[in-house]
Design a protein around this motif. Structure first.
Motif, PDB file in Angstrom:
ATOM      1  N   THR A  81     -33.616   3.733  62.297  1.00  0.00           N
ATOM      2  CA  THR A  81     -34.332   4.603  63.222  1.00  0.00           C
ATOM      3  C   THR A  81     -34.487   6.026  62.607  1.00  0.00           C
ATOM      4  O   THR A  81     -35.502   6.809  63.081  1.00  0.00           O
ATOM      5  CB  THR A  81     -33.303   4.711  64.205  1.00  0.00           C
ATOM      6  N   GLU A  82     -33.356   6.433  62.012  1.00  0.00           N
ATOM      7  CA  GLU A  82     -33.542   7.758  61.515  1.00  0.00           C
ATOM      8  C   GLU A  82     -34.929   7.817  60.532  1.00  0.00           C
ATOM      9  O   GLU A  82     -35.394   8.928  60.303  1.00  0.00           O
ATOM     10  CB  GLU A  82     -32.384   8.400  60.664  1.00  0.00           C
ATOM     11  N   PHE A  83     -35.018   6.909  59.611  1.00  0.00           N
ATOM     12  CA  PHE A  83     -36.091   6.820  58.793  1.00  0.00           C
ATOM     13  C   PHE A  83     -37.427   7.185  59.542  1.00  0.00           C
ATOM     14  O   PHE A  83     -38.187   7.815  59.082  1.00  0.00           O
ATOM     15  CB  PHE A  83     -35.995   5.730  57.886  1.00  0.00           C
ATOM     16  N   ALA A  84     -37.454   6.129  60.630  1.00  0.00           N
ATOM     17  CA  ALA A  84     -38.958   6.305  61.159  1.00  0.00           C
ATOM     18  C   ALA A  84     -39.076   7.649  62.101  1.00  0.00           C
ATOM     19  O   ALA A  84     -40.079   8.079  61.894  1.00  0.00           O
ATOM     20  CB  ALA A  84     -38.877   4.921  62.403  1.00  0.00           C
ATOM     21  N   VAL A  85     -37.935   8.237  62.829  1.00  0.00           N
ATOM     22  CA  VAL A  85     -37.968   9.193  63.578  1.00  0.00           C
ATOM     23  C   VAL A  85     -38.450  10.477  62.513  1.00  0.00           C
ATOM     24  O   VAL A  85     -39.198  11.239  62.740  1.00  0.00           O
ATOM     25  CB  VAL A  85     -36.791   9.449  64.246  1.00  0.00           C
TER      26      VAL A  85
END
Length: 376
Positions: free
Chosen positions: A93-97
């Motif tokens: 999630t952090e990577f995508a955001v």
């Protein structure tokens, strides 16, 4: 002759997905981070898609969150099990955001897989894709008019097979050949960066108009992809998307640029062409790292050299046993300030870049915790 010595808060060995992920996590919290690598790592040797668990027990995985539970139970030494399901999802999630504000944005839902067409026209499940590939899925294209751009002599993809694969999925696909003076995807991506207007002229001459979608090889620039995609869609009044290719790939190189950009903004120093020749471990702590003619004394170390640690690299004094916290163990003794973020942690089931992101994330947050606690 006395070697020069310098201190850093964190030293990361390896600049692939795992190493750069760990470095950025530590660096954005204000610590001094130094990444050392002999070369560019293996990121560009990927398709650029973030695969997490595409198939499990012979079946395609759609509900990724649900299937991870079973996979973790059956593979307790895999990085997904060491991290735990929630940390796997958090890392993705952090990577995508965070990618949304950088050179290339990733699309997808970390709890569920999406389906995309492969270079051979088959369909596979993956988790996150670069936004240039987000329209390349059966549910989006079924019943639509799609033009597949074939560039004679271009390596890395098979437009005939891709077109046939679309037709089998009830996509109204047609292929057109476009002659351009380049023969590799990297050359064409650079050509797009420099002379996108020239490529557009070639596409118009080939009759690439009047379609709902236009499928391109993954060549829509290395650093100007957003503006190139916008230019194409405005000129042709159609949706453009990229087809994945076999590695090495332009999307893989874009991923490296994304990680590099994130590290730069976090204040991380990255040095290529550096050879780590030895480490000094004493009383359960990493004390010193030898790099060419230099000695570095880090407060914490992260080894992220991938499969090469066991297969190629021979670093004097560096063991590669690992415990459940990703700490290195030497002769059964835990090395408190040295963490691993590499594929050997996942054993034979590496799964893909999802495992690399997870191992880098876990090593990064564990190293950060160590620094914050001021241990050692």
């Amino acid at each position: 002759m006395n070697r020069q010595k310098k201190h850093v808060d964190a030293l990361v060995i390896g600049c692939g997905v795992a190493g750069m992920t760990a470095a950025e996590i530590i660096g954005k919290e204000g610590y001094s981070v130094h990444v050392l690598a002999s070369g560019y790592g293996c990121t560009q040797m990927s398709s650029g898609t973030i695969d997490v668990l595409g198939r499990y027990q012979g079946e395609e995985v759609v509900d990724l969150e649900a299937k991870l539970d079973g996979f973790i139970r059956e593979n307790p030494r895999h990085i997904y099990a060491l991290a735990g399901k929630e940390k796997v999802i958090q890392a993705l999630t952090e990577f995508a955001v965070e990618s949304a504000s950088h050179i290339v944005e990733y699309k997808g839902e970390p709890r569920r897989n999406t389906r995309i067409f492969t270079p051979l026209g088959t369909v596979k499940n993956t988790c996150l894709v670069q936004y240039t590939m987000s329209l390349n899925n059966p549910s989006e294209l079924t019943g639509k008019k799609v033009l597949v751009v074939a560039i004679p002599g271009l390596s890395g993809y098979a437009p005939n097979l891709f077109t046939e694969g679309l037709r089998r999925r009830n996509v109204k696909a047609r292929m057109v050949r476009v002659n351009v003076p380049v023969k590799t995807t990297f050359q064409l991506a650079r050509f797009f960066d420099l002379e996108a207007e020239g490529i557009i002229t070639h596409l118009k001459e080939a009759g690439a108009a009047g379609f709902d979608y236009v499928a391109m090889p993954p060549v829509l620039g290395l650093r100007r992809t957003r503006s190139i995609l916008k230019m194409l869609e405005e000129d042709f009044e159609a949706h453009f998307f990229e087809i994945p290719s076999f590695p090495p790939s332009v999307p893989g190189q874009r991923l490296h640029f994304l990680l590099e950009e994130k590290c730069e903004q976090a204040g991380v120093k990255v040095e290529m062409g550096k050879n780590v020749t030895g480490v000094k471990i004493k009383n359960g702590y990493l004390r010193e790292v030898e790099v060419d003619k230099e000695k570095i004394t880090p407060s914490v170390g992260v080894v992220a050299t991938g499969w090469m640690l066991k297969s190629i690299l021979r670093i004097k004094g560096l063991p590669f046993q690992v415990n459940e916290s990703l700490n290195v163990e030497k002769n059964g003794e835990r090395v408190e300030n040295l963490f691993l973020a590499l594929s050997s942690v996942s054993y034979e089931n590496m799964i893909g870049l999802g495992a690399a992101i997870t191992s880098g994330y876990l090593a990064g947050i564990n190293a950060l915790k160590y620094l914050r606690e001021g241990r050692g």
